[in-house]
Scaffold this active site. Structure first.
Site, PDB file in Angstrom:
ATOM      1  N   ASP A  12      42.330 -63.034 -27.356  1.00 28.27           N
ATOM      2  CA  ASP A  12      40.943 -62.681 -27.067  1.00 28.27           C
ATOM      3  C   ASP A  12      40.718 -62.636 -25.559  1.00 28.27           C
ATOM      4  O   ASP A  12      41.401 -63.337 -24.793  1.00 28.27           O
ATOM      5  CB  ASP A  12      39.991 -63.698 -27.703  1.00 28.27           C
ATOM      6  N   TYR A  60      32.991 -58.121 -29.260  1.00 24.94           N
ATOM      7  CA  TYR A  60      33.468 -59.508 -29.129  1.00 24.94           C
ATOM      8  C   TYR A  60      32.308 -60.461 -28.851  1.00 24.94           C
ATOM      9  O   TYR A  60      31.573 -60.297 -27.870  1.00 24.94           O
ATOM     10  CB  TYR A  60      34.497 -59.574 -28.005  1.00 24.94           C
ATOM     11  N   ASP A 114      39.231 -64.020 -23.153  1.00 25.63           N
ATOM     12  CA  ASP A 114      38.572 -65.140 -22.495  1.00 25.63           C
ATOM     13  C   ASP A 114      39.623 -66.171 -22.092  1.00 25.63           C
ATOM     14  O   ASP A 114      40.825 -65.970 -22.299  1.00 25.63           O
ATOM     15  CB  ASP A 114      37.492 -65.771 -23.387  1.00 25.63           C
ATOM     16  N   ARG A 138      32.154 -63.955 -28.252  1.00 26.68           N
ATOM     17  CA  ARG A 138      32.232 -65.162 -27.421  1.00 26.68           C
ATOM     18  C   ARG A 138      32.185 -64.782 -25.937  1.00 26.68           C
ATOM     19  O   ARG A 138      33.012 -65.198 -25.144  1.00 26.68           O
ATOM     20  CB  ARG A 138      33.509 -65.944 -27.738  1.00 26.68           C
ATOM     21  N   GLU A 143      45.448 -62.928 -31.319  1.00 24.90           N
ATOM     22  CA  GLU A 143      44.951 -64.300 -31.387  1.00 24.90           C
ATOM     23  C   GLU A 143      44.790 -64.771 -32.817  1.00 24.90           C
ATOM     24  O   GLU A 143      44.953 -65.946 -33.120  1.00 24.90           O
ATOM     25  CB  GLU A 143      43.615 -64.427 -30.648  1.00 24.90           C
ATOM     26  N   LYS A 144      44.459 -63.835 -33.716  1.00 20.83           N
ATOM     27  CA  LYS A 144      44.207 -64.208 -35.100  1.00 20.83           C
ATOM     28  C   LYS A 144      44.565 -63.038 -36.012  1.00 20.83           C
ATOM     29  O   LYS A 144      44.708 -61.889 -35.550  1.00 20.83           O
ATOM     30  CB  LYS A 144      42.752 -64.633 -35.291  1.00 20.83           C
TER      31      LYS A 144
END
Length: 732
Positions: free
Chosen positions: A103, A326, A105, A328, A7-8
């Protein structure tokens, strides 16, 4: 070639560190060994296309075009990250197998899936779920890859949310902004399916406080003792019954002092009896580890940090320092397999947070709290410390505070239950009912770790005498306290987050409230902080100390909106439906069809505004004048608009006769002479035209080089437009 898409960049580096080396760096990618590449997104690389992508005419803001419903839907590359999108496109063209490492989610699933769809990838895709960036944890996750198709419902939920938000935000923002501009408002009045109900909560709370009238009420307490003269004295509070209903409010508070005095006189020095006696010791289990919302609420209460600050700090502890899992996460439970890592994690937190070392030494590792429960864990688990024993650099004070808070809630899982002492005596004297109660902590257990704003112990109520039902008592003293009702407090970051998380409390309909108890919530763990920041940035909310209040602009918008837009009921149902899509219990196409129907009805309500005259709006990009739906104006404005802010004007009488005055007075003190009002050259007789930069109304001004049009939001916006025979021309 095998390609991992994270994701990043920070997640990409963590994955590469856990793969067999050597690692070679490239532009937007890492090569591990001979045939494995790791690349990444930088958040969303694609975004929903703007209205003009579907129809050039939609560039203009016209009520006649609403609602706008794209068909088919399109995504366009974000300019700021297009280079990284090209990197991924090149790598995908060479890949033989792909691992999705977004991620764990809803948004993390979508942002990689949409890249794969954009490049029409047909290869099988595996899914890598990472909650902990330490090398050992990443290595464990790499050994547990899953089929990405198992997460397609999560992706469908995110995509439905994205499209519904586009439909709702674009259409209603345009509709209500056009309405306000025709009435003289400035700027953009943005409407969103989450942000607007949140604003509505604040506006409603502000109005309740402003309209609150304190009312006096009276409480009666008595001091009692046993008739044997040996029983310890205790205090009991009067419990008025239906005989006094006409003297009480809805919360059974007595509003008449004479009534309280008459009861006090009736029971003083009188004998009565205990009617019920209850004493027990109650076990209280440790609270669960923290989710993001729980962390934000606690950090706001204890340290005065905003939701955005807490999220940013937690993200830094996760990505840079690798000290927490993580962040979030909306879950407060842990996988059973994590229980085996407990000693290593506790040893690490004792090293990183030395103030917790004594408590860590007392942890009972044989305790298996309710936190470890696989049935309650989905894609991600509660936020806990990792086994990493040192940060990547020095921690700031706020980072220490957040890390210690997370660590305390983890340590609590290895402490005994707290034991509370509870007691209650019900008694009757002279036919009036009273109740005495006691609370206290017999055993602290996990409460020794409970974070407090001040280092004080809980105050325990004075122990009650252990009387039994039927025991005789005497009233020795009476006391009446004069009190006043209090309004609710203004929202803070913590209380507003709590309201967003538990939105069912603010829903009026009982059946809907019941439906929303398990799936309620405005926004998600990952978006709530940004929603609040958006409302501040758009000047709908303002902070006064720790309090959050709505601005005049926020009040104006909520008062103009239909109740179902400004209240949380509808958007909470949306969240419940999106959760149903994630579980495979709801159809995303049916959901979007229902959203389109709702928006069509809302636009129709805007179109139903009573017109006075035909007006026009101008497209800021092309300067083409097009018919627009008219709106109600001031009844005596005669089509004249303020030369300062472009609001409608009305006639006023002054010392020197009649004149035009801005209807926004005293916020705007623009005036205009009535005589020859079509010959003054300020363009006030024309309908407002939006600024090309910020969409506030343009005003005609006379400068050194002659007439021009400038933004009424000057100096906040310095956009100017040429004058074309008294009408706005091209932007300078």
């Amino acid at each position: 070639m095998r390609l991992f898409i994270a994701e990043k960049p920070s997640l990409g580096r963590a994955i590469a560190a856990a793969l067999p080396g050597p690692v070679t760096k490239g532009s937007g990618w890492l090569q591990c060994g001979d045939a494995v590449y790791v690349s990444w997104c930088i958040g969303h690389l694609l975004e929903p296309a703007e209205p003009a992508h579907y129809n050039p005419g939609w560039q203009q803001w016209r009520l006649a075009d609403l609602p706008m419903v794209p068909a088919p839907w399109a995504l366009t590359p974000k300019d700021s990250v297009k280079t990284q999108l090209d990197v991924l496109g090149s790598l995908l063209g060479k890949a033989e197998s792909i691992v999705h490492a977004g991620d764990p989610d809803r948004e993390g699933q979508l942002l990689v899936d949409e890249v794969l769809r954009y490049f029409k990838v047909k290869l099988p895709v595996e899914r890598l779920l990472i909650n902990d960036l330490t090398p050992a944890a990443v290595a464990r996750s790499l050994s547990q890859l899953q089929d990405n198709r198992a997460f397609r419902q999560l992706s469908h939920s995110a995509l439905a949310r994205q499209r519904a938000d586009w439909l709702y935000g674009i259409n209603l923002t345009r509709a209500y902004t056009l309405r306000y501009r025709q009435l003289g408002g400035q700027g953009v009045y943005s409407v969103g399916r989450v942000q607007t109900p949140v604003l509505g909560l604040v506006v409603e709370r502000d109005k309740t406080i402003a309209e609150f009238t304190p009312k006096p009420f009276y409480s009666l307490t008595i001091t009692c003792a046993g008739v044997d003269g040996e029983t310890t004295e205790f205090t009991a509070r009067w419990r008025p019954d239906d005989r006094f209903s006409d003297k009480m409010d809805d919360e059974s508070r007595v509003l008449d002092r004479a009534t309280a005095e008459s009861v006090a006189d009736a029971v003083k020095n009188q004998q009565g009896a205990i009617t019920d006696a209850r004493f027990r010791e109650r076990d209280e289990a440790a609270p669960l580890p923290l989710s993001l919302s729980a962390l934000q609420i606690e950090a706001g209460r204890l340290h005065g940090l905003s939701a955005k600050q807490v999220l940013d700090i937690a993200q830094n502890l996760y990505e840079k320092h690798q000290l927490i899992t993580y962040p979030r996460s909306d879950c407060r439970y842990l996988p059973v397999e994590h229980f085996a890592q407990r000693k290593e994690v506790v040893a690490a937190l004792a090293t990183v947070a030395p103030t917790l070392a004594p408590a860590a030494a007392q942890a009972d590792f044989q305790r298996h709290s309710r936190a470890w429960d696989d049935s309650k864990v989905d894609a991600h688990h509660a936020i806990i410390p990792t086994a990493r024993r040192r940060p990547s650099g020095n921690l700031s004070r706020a980072e220490h505070q957040i890390y210690e808070l997370i660590s305390r809630y983890y340590l609590m899982q290895f402490y005994d239950d707290a034991i509370h002492r509870e007691g209650r005596l019900d008694l009757t004297i002279a036919s009036h009912a009273f109740r005495a109660s006691e609370t206290g902590v017999v055993r602290q257990g996990w409460k020794v770790l409970e974070p407090r704003k001040k280092e004080t112990q809980e105050k325990s109520a004075r122990p009650l005498p252990r009387l039994e039902s039927g025991a005789a008592v005497t009233c020795k003293h009476t006391a009446i306290k004069d009190r006043q009702t209090q309004p609710p407090s203004h929202f803070t970051d913590g209380t507003l987050l709590s309201a967003m998380t538990n939105i069912a409390r603010f829903v009026a309909d009982a059946e809907l409230r019941k439906t929303l108890r398990e799936t309620d919530g405005l926004g998600t763990e990952a978006t709530r902080a940004s929603i609040l920041e958006t409302l501040f940035r758009r000047e709908f909310l303002v902070r006064e100390g720790r309090h959050i209040k709505a601005t005049a602009k926020g009040h104006d918008l909520i008062e103009a909106l239909p109740a179902n837009v400004a209240q949380p009921d509808m958007t909470a149902i949306w969240e419940a439906t999106l959760e149903g899509i994630r579980r495979g219990e709801a159809d995303p196409r049916a959901f979007l069809a229902s959203v389109q129907s709702q928006i069509t009805d809302l636009i129709a309500s805007v179109n139903a505004a009573q017109p006075l005259r035909s007006q026009e709006t101008q497209d800021p990009a092309t300067n083409n004048t097009t018919p627009s739906q008219p709106f109600t104006a001031s009844p005596d404005s005669n089509g004249i608009h303020c030369p300062r802010c472009r609001a409608p004007m009305r006639s006023r009488e002054g010392p020197y006769g009649a004149f035009w005055a801005c209807t926004r007075y005293p916020d705007c003190k623009g005036t205009r002479a009535i005589e020859n009002d079509n010959k003054q050259g300020d363009g006030a007789e024309q309908a407002p035209v939006p600024c090309p930069a910020c969409y506030s109304p343009l005003v005609r001004r006379n400068g050194k080089k002659g007439w021009f049009w400038g933004c009424s939001n000057y100096p906040g916006c310095r956009q100017t437009v040429s004058d074309d025979n008294g009408k706005p021309g091209r932007p300078h």
